[in-house]
Design an enzyme around this catalytic site. Structure first.
Site, short mmCIF file in Angstrom:
data_model
loop_
_atom_site.label_atom_id
_atom_site.label_comp_id
_atom_site.label_asym_id
_atom_site.label_seq_id
_atom_site.Cartn_x
_atom_site.Cartn_y
_atom_site.Cartn_z
N GLU A 30 35.78 13.11 -45.59
CA GLU A 30 36.28 14.49 -45.56
C GLU A 30 36.60 15.05 -46.94
OE1 GLU A 30 39.49 14.35 -42.72
OE2 GLU A 30 38.13 13.95 -41.04
N GLU A 70 31.62 11.19 -34.64
CA GLU A 70 32.93 11.19 -33.96
C GLU A 70 32.99 12.26 -32.87
OE1 GLU A 70 36.19 11.45 -36.73
OE2 GLU A 70 35.12 10.35 -38.30
#
Length: 570
Positions: free
Chosen positions: A345, A447
């Site tokens: 991220e 995810e």
């Protein structure tokens, strides 16, 4: 059409008001003196082409502009005029339909700024606006914007306009605009066609005796024993010692990822205190069942996910700590994990880069590559495909960061898309995948889940939409669900309850897994001693019976356009 014209007036007044407030100029694609875009239905196959390089001239409009077709204009780009007045910026379209999949594209160029994030927005019937696509545009070349949308209700009049994200004054020129509608049946047909081409292959079993003579009328039975496409889920330590959960998992999935057990705060909660016993046991479980596993993650740029003891380190001590982290993790598990999410991220957070400098991530990748050269190293990010409204993680921001890392020497070989969806925008999702596909790297959904603000049935509907689109897209190489099971529940979405009874999303997953595998195919060898079938890619066992004689053999269907030929001697 009077009601439509009235709605158009209000929509244009809204746009004019917005432009006056922000001081932006936009350029229409229609030549001066010609009428605005006409609503005209066009049909055809979906165009997966996209561009991430900035070009000297725009390409012609996809689908000839689709329903953005100009009367009296044969110009395939339609940008060769400058500003024609306040009404010129917008594409105005009438009678958009509910549930229709609309794909939008165009080429964008700026004046007044060297570069800017430009958002294409849809104003349906003057009822607010929504983002339908973004592009990092420049003043020295043309940049390609691709997006899309689905409406929840039909509209009489809609306006598509373009907005500078930071809202500084500039001129935005739009060329080769295109809006192409697809019915849900057409969209599904495109998905099925791609699956047929990319996830399946034709095979012919040739049956012969020891002398090479064809055997006619033999019974041929083919059974798939393993799937080629990785489809899996996150798991947690809760799977250890839980035989029922383990059986449930391996009966469904051929890929896994550890939810938290490899993250730095789990493996080294205090400086020098290394704890690998839990991930070691989890790795033994997946290895014993021939399940491939992703490594998640080496670092996480989010300060809230950084070990407490790391936060207070000096830059010198931090650099030493991160190098020790990579070496201890990658050396211990060298060759075990197929993938590693190296710096999680980093489009949203910058804990390490803020302290170690802008080259920190490239250094992480280089050290990780040296430590485990067989692992595929990934970027991993959220809100790239999930939404159009996150300016930090647009598709062009992802592409730019990936290219910068590679220029800096990083061996970056995989694109990770987390896929934490609220209500999915499937045409936008496909458009983003199209742009990422231009990089020719494996794309994984890492995810996937659906936000738990929705009820169970709505979660199931949205999950099926996302999974079908992900599986069907030709550039996607694998899919992981973020559904590690805990007694207290899951992060956002559980496939089952704690007793392994399916929830609605679990029913969706089971149904799709069944759909995306070859059931037992049985038939007789024909006059040429052959039996043909179309099968999903993977491993197979074939059994042939003729008279009192029976034989069994194995083969694989790997990607390929040609028919796979297998000879079985009986």
């Amino acid at each position: 059409m009077r009601g439509g014209r009235s709605a158009l007036k209000h929509a244009v007044l809204f746009l004019v008001s917005w432009m006056a407030h922000w001081g932006n100029e936009l350029v229409a694609a229609a030549p001066p003196g010609q009428s605005p875009p006409l609503f005209r239905q066009k049909t055809g196959w979906y165009d997966y082409s996209a561009y991430t390089d900035c070009r000297g001239q725009p390409e012609p409009a996809q689908y000839d502009g689709g329903i953005l077709k100009y009367s009296n204009s044969d110009d395939p780009t339609g940008y060769k005029t400058t500003e024609t007045g306040v009404l010129s910026p917008a594409f105005v379209v009438y009678d958009l339909n509910k549930t229709t999949m609309y794909t939008f594209s165009g080429w964008i160029k700026l004046e007044g700024s060297s570069s800017a994030l430009i958002t294409a927005r849809l104003a349906p019937d003057n009822s607010g606006t929504r983002c339908i696509g973004t592009v990092l545009a420049r003043s020295d070349c043309w940049s390609f914007l691709k997006g899309g949308f689905v409406l929840d209700w039909p509209t009489q009049t809609s306006v598509i306009f373009f907005q500078n994200a930071d809202r500084t004054p500039m001129k935005i020129t739009v060329a080769s605009g295109s809006l192409q509608p697809f019915s849900t049946d057409q969209w599904s047909m495109h998905q099925k066609d791609t699956i047929r081409k990319r996830r399946k292959r034709m095979a012919t079993i040739h049956v012969a005796d020891p002398h090479g003579t064809r055997v006619v009328g033999a019974t041929v039975s083919v059974q798939q024993t393993a799937k080629d496409f990785p489809f899996g889920s996150a798991i947690a330590s809760t799977i250890l010692g839980n035989d029922a959960y383990q059986k449930w998992f391996v009966d469904r999935f051929n890929a896994a990822v550890f939810e938290d057990e490899l993250k730095w705060y789990s493996t080294e909660p205090a400086s020098g205190l290394l704890r690998f016993d839990v991930p070691d046991q989890m790795l033994a479980f997946v290895r014993s069942h021939r399940v491939m596993v992703r490594g998640h993650n080496i670092f996480w740029e989010n300060q809230e996910a950084t070990p407490r003891w790391v936060k207070g380190l000096s830059p010198e001590d931090l650099r030493s700590a991160v190098n020790t982290r990579i070496q201890s993790l990658m050396t211990r598990y060298r060759g075990e994990f197929a993938h590693w999410d190296v710096n999680n991220e980093m489009l949203h957070y910058n804990f390490y880069e803020q302290r170690l400098g802008p080259n920190a991530t490239a250094d992480f990748f280089s050290v990780a590559q040296d430590a485990d050269p067989l692992a595929t190293l990934f970027m991993n990010e959220y809100n790239v495909v999930e939404t159009c409204d996150d300016g930090s993680s647009t598709v062009d921001a992802y592409v730019a960061r990936l290219k910068d890392l590679r220029v800096g020497g990083a061996v970056l070989e995989g694109i990770g898309l987390e896929g934490h969806f609220s209500k999915p925008n499937i045409p936008y999702m496909r458009a983003v995948l199209d742009k990422l596909a231009t990089l020719n790297l494996p794309i994984w959904f890492t995810e996937i889940d659906i936000n738990n603000k929705f009820d169970a049935q709505t979660q199931a509907v949205y999950l099926e939409q996302v999974l079908r689109e992900a599986y069907a897209h030709p550039a996607v190489s694998g899919v992981m669900l973020w559904t590690a099971l805990h007694q207290s529940g899951c992060y956002q979405m559980c496939l089952t309850d704690w007793n392994l009874n399916n929830l609605p999303v679990g029913d969706v997953v089971d149904r799709l897994l069944q759909e995306w595998q070859t059931g037992q195919a049985t038939g007789a060898s024909d006059a040429h001693g052959a039996y043909s079938f179309s099968g999903y890619l993977g491993e197979y066992v074939v059994t042939v019976n003729s008279g009192n004689t029976s034989t069994q053999s194995t083969f694989s269907l790997s990607p390929g356009d040609e028919t796979r030929h297998i000879t079985v001697q009986i």
